[in-house]
Design an enzyme around this catalytic site. Structure first.
Site, PDB file in Angstrom:
ATOM      1  N   ASN A 124       0.858  -1.189   0.000  1.00 26.33           N
ATOM      2  CA  ASN A 124       0.000   0.000   0.000  1.00 26.33           C
ATOM      3  C   ASN A 124       0.898   1.244   0.000  1.00 26.33           C
ATOM      4  OD1 ASN A 124      -1.359   2.285   1.102  1.00 26.33           O
ATOM      5  ND2 ASN A 124      -3.042   0.965   1.702  1.00 26.33           N
ATOM      6  N   HIS A 180       1.072   6.304   1.564  1.00 27.66           N
ATOM      7  CA  HIS A 180       1.854   7.293   2.320  1.00 27.66           C
ATOM      8  C   HIS A 180       2.962   7.959   1.503  1.00 27.66           C
ATOM      9  CE1 HIS A 180      -0.693   6.644   5.556  1.00 27.66           C
ATOM     10  NE2 HIS A 180      -0.224   5.483   5.928  1.00 27.66           N
ATOM     11  N   ARG A 192       3.388  18.777   1.388  1.00 29.42           N
ATOM     12  CA  ARG A 192       3.889  19.988   0.739  1.00 29.42           C
ATOM     13  C   ARG A 192       2.944  20.545  -0.321  1.00 29.42           C
ATOM     14  NH1 ARG A 192       9.123  22.364   1.114  1.00 29.42           N
ATOM     15  NH2 ARG A 192       9.213  22.461   3.357  1.00 29.42           N
ATOM     16  N   HIS A 241      -5.645   3.317  -1.267  1.00 33.49           N
ATOM     17  CA  HIS A 241      -6.928   3.635  -0.649  1.00 33.49           C
ATOM     18  C   HIS A 241      -7.328   5.028  -1.106  1.00 33.49           C
ATOM     19  CE1 HIS A 241      -9.425   3.854   3.361  1.00 33.49           C
ATOM     20  NE2 HIS A 241     -10.126   4.189   2.294  1.00 33.49           N
ATOM     21  N   ARG A 260      -9.517   7.729  -0.541  1.00 28.27           N
ATOM     22  CA  ARG A 260     -10.439   8.154   0.521  1.00 28.27           C
ATOM     23  C   ARG A 260     -11.361   9.242   0.011  1.00 28.27           C
ATOM     24  NH1 ARG A 260      -8.588   6.231   5.803  1.00 28.27           N
ATOM     25  NH2 ARG A 260     -10.388   7.343   6.595  1.00 28.27           N
ATOM     26  N   ARG A 268      -7.256  12.620   1.123  1.00 20.64           N
ATOM     27  CA  ARG A 268      -6.174  13.172   1.958  1.00 20.64           C
ATOM     28  C   ARG A 268      -4.787  12.741   1.471  1.00 20.64           C
ATOM     29  NH1 ARG A 268      -7.099   9.867   7.548  1.00 20.64           N
ATOM     30  NH2 ARG A 268      -9.179  10.697   7.269  1.00 20.64           N
ATOM     31  N   HIS A 269      -4.715  11.606   0.754  1.00 19.81           N
ATOM     32  CA  HIS A 269      -3.410  11.220   0.183  1.00 19.81           C
ATOM     33  C   HIS A 269      -3.555  10.907  -1.310  1.00 19.81           C
ATOM     34  CE1 HIS A 269      -5.084   7.460   1.627  1.00 19.81           C
ATOM     35  NE2 HIS A 269      -4.632   7.585   2.846  1.00 19.81           N
ATOM     36  N   GLU A 319      -8.707   0.145  -2.628  1.00 16.91           N
ATOM     37  CA  GLU A 319      -9.570   0.138  -1.442  1.00 16.91           C
ATOM     38  C   GLU A 319     -10.410   1.407  -1.469  1.00 16.91           C
ATOM     39  OE1 GLU A 319      -6.756   0.411   1.665  1.00 16.91           O
ATOM     40  OE2 GLU A 319      -5.980  -1.601   1.379  1.00 16.91           O
ATOM     41  N   THR A 326      -6.922   6.320  10.454  1.00 18.73           N
ATOM     42  CA  THR A 326      -6.793   5.202   9.529  1.00 18.73           C
ATOM     43  C   THR A 326      -8.050   4.347   9.676  1.00 18.73           C
ATOM     44  OG1 THR A 326      -5.387   3.346   8.874  1.00 18.73           O
ATOM     45  CG2 THR A 326      -5.472   3.831  11.234  1.00 18.73           C
ATOM     46  N   THR A 327      -8.191   3.290   8.857  1.00 12.69           N
ATOM     47  CA  THR A 327      -9.440   2.527   8.858  1.00 12.69           C
ATOM     48  C   THR A 327      -9.612   1.758  10.165  1.00 12.69           C
ATOM     49  OG1 THR A 327      -8.962   2.206   6.520  1.00 12.69           O
ATOM     50  CG2 THR A 327     -10.829   0.995   7.426  1.00 12.69           C
ATOM     51  N   GLU A 376     -10.730  -9.699   3.202  1.00 15.09           N
ATOM     52  CA  GLU A 376      -9.469  -9.307   3.838  1.00 15.09           C
ATOM     53  C   GLU A 376      -9.748  -9.163   5.327  1.00 15.09           C
ATOM     54  OE1 GLU A 376      -7.139  -6.209   2.002  1.00 15.09           O
ATOM     55  OE2 GLU A 376      -6.152  -5.748   3.910  1.00 15.09           O
ATOM     56  N   HIS A 418      -3.611  -4.567   7.743  1.00 15.27           N
ATOM     57  CA  HIS A 418      -3.760  -3.410   8.618  1.00 15.27           C
ATOM     58  C   HIS A 418      -2.877  -3.533   9.858  1.00 15.27           C
ATOM     59  CE1 HIS A 418      -5.826   0.389   9.313  1.00 15.27           C
ATOM     60  NE2 HIS A 418      -5.372   0.190  10.518  1.00 15.27           N
ATOM     61  N   GLY A 476       1.188  -1.361   4.328  1.00 11.35           N
ATOM     62  CA  GLY A 476       1.546  -0.026   3.862  1.00 11.35           C
ATOM     63  C   GLY A 476       2.476   0.708   4.797  1.00 11.35           C
TER      64      GLY A 476
HETATM   65  N1  PXP Z   1      -5.675  -3.292   4.077  1.00 10.57           N
HETATM   66  C1  PXP Z   1      -6.694  -2.401   4.109  1.00 10.57           C
HETATM   67  C2  PXP Z   1      -8.054  -2.860   3.682  1.00 10.57           C
HETATM   68  C3  PXP Z   1      -6.492  -1.068   4.511  1.00 10.57           C
HETATM   69  O1  PXP Z   1      -7.513  -0.189   4.538  1.00 10.57           O
HETATM   70  C4  PXP Z   1      -5.173  -0.660   4.837  1.00 10.57           C
HETATM   71  C5  PXP Z   1      -4.919   0.784   5.182  1.00 10.57           C
HETATM   72  O2  PXP Z   1      -5.276   1.599   4.127  1.00 10.57           O
HETATM   73  C6  PXP Z   1      -4.149  -1.610   4.767  1.00 10.57           C
HETATM   74  C7  PXP Z   1      -4.425  -2.924   4.416  1.00 10.57           C
HETATM   75  C8  PXP Z   1      -2.730  -1.252   5.084  1.00 10.57           C
HETATM   76  O3  PXP Z   1      -2.630  -0.932   6.423  1.00 10.57           O
HETATM   77  P1  PXP Z   1      -1.230  -0.422   7.002  1.00 10.57           P
HETATM   78  O4  PXP Z   1      -0.903   0.862   6.315  1.00 10.57           O
HETATM   79  O5  PXP Z   1      -1.504  -0.279   8.451  1.00 10.57           O
HETATM   80  O6  PXP Z   1      -0.218  -1.492   6.684  1.00 10.57           O
END
Ligand code: PXP
Length: 256
Positions: free
Chosen positions: A6, A9, A17, A42, A44, A48-49, A69, A97-98, A146, A209, A231
């Protein structure tokens, strides 16, 4: 074990910036060379990113499949671009975060699944490890689930790191280490039970996650789980060792 990286970030850094670098698209070549099987983003609601132009560029130019996502409210925005897979996630505007998995009883979630099916887009559901969720996911006709490993990750952080002494401590988990370890074992058992049932029902089983270099091994050892999406930990480590090495180290850890 497959690894989806992921890269939200990378865009978080760009948005700090509000300029045009670093560009998430540039990471794809490194992901592939380091052994990632897919790129995960993801998108959103508040952008935001990741922004729309990021996921569109990655769909059209990446040689890795995209696992996109998003919340149920985003389907009309993303479906015309046919990502390789959509993972439906819950979303609250104010969350960092989620937090927690989908409520599969929600009409909005069920309608989103139907829309994705109309577009023939393989669909995964981000759910908490509960037997009822697995049964319902199967009924809703998706290909995969997942499992949310956020609780596992939070318990691990509070049990074995200095998090509880920082401003990011998790007050509800401010418990003695023995109690945290007991809850970790229970959570791991739930993840295993749900993985077994999901596999028996013919669902593909993924997890993600909060997974990091310290806590990933017990999750990667669950035989029914075939893919992890990671991620934050990888991008954080990449600051120090580079993205290629950060992915390579994670691949090494999750090898079975
Ligand atoms: N899986 C899902 C469904 C998520 O929403 C996220 C965060 O966006 C991740 C995995 C990755 O999570 P992390 O950044 O904590 O590794």
């Amino acid at each position: 074990m497959l690894l989806g990286v992921n890269i939200d970030h990378i865009a978080t850094l760009r948005e700090a910036r509000k300029i045009n670098e670093p560009n998430p698209l540039e990471a794809i070549f490194i992901l592939k060379n380091a052994g990632a099987s897919q790129v995960t983003l993801h998108l959103r609601e508040d952008r935001r990113h990741i922004h729309d132009e990021d996921f569109k560029a990655i769909i059209s130019q990446s040689f890795l499949p995209l696992n996109l996502e998003c919340a149920s409210s985003m389907i009309d925005t993303i479906a015309p671009y046919s990502p390789h897979r959509v993972t439906l996630v819950p979303e609250k505007r104010e969350e960092v975060t989620t937090e927690g998995g989908l409520d599969l009883h929600q009409k909005q979630v069920q309608d989103a699944i139907k829309k994705l099916q109309t577009h023939s887009i393989p669909t995964s559901l981000f759910i908490d490890p509960k037997i009822e969720n697995i049964q319902l996911a199967k009924k809703l006709g998706v290909q995969s689930i997942e499992l949310h490993t956020g609780e596992w990750a939070n318990l691990f952080l509070m049990a074995y790191t200095n998090l509880k002494h920082t401003h990011n401590s998790i007050p509800s988990l401010n418990l003695p280490t023995q109690e945290l370890e007991k809850q970790m074992q229970e959570n791991l058992n739930k993840l295993k039970e749900c993985s077994i049932l999901a596999k028996e029902l013919g669902l593909e089983v993924f997890a993600g996650h909060g997974l990091n270099y310290q806590n990933v091994s017990p999750i990667a050892s669950i035989p029914q789980i075939t893919e992890l999406n990671i991620g934050h930990a990888i991008i954080a480590r990449a600051i120090f060792v580079g993205l290629f090495e950060a992915i390579r180290e994670m691949k090494e850890l999750i090898k079975r």
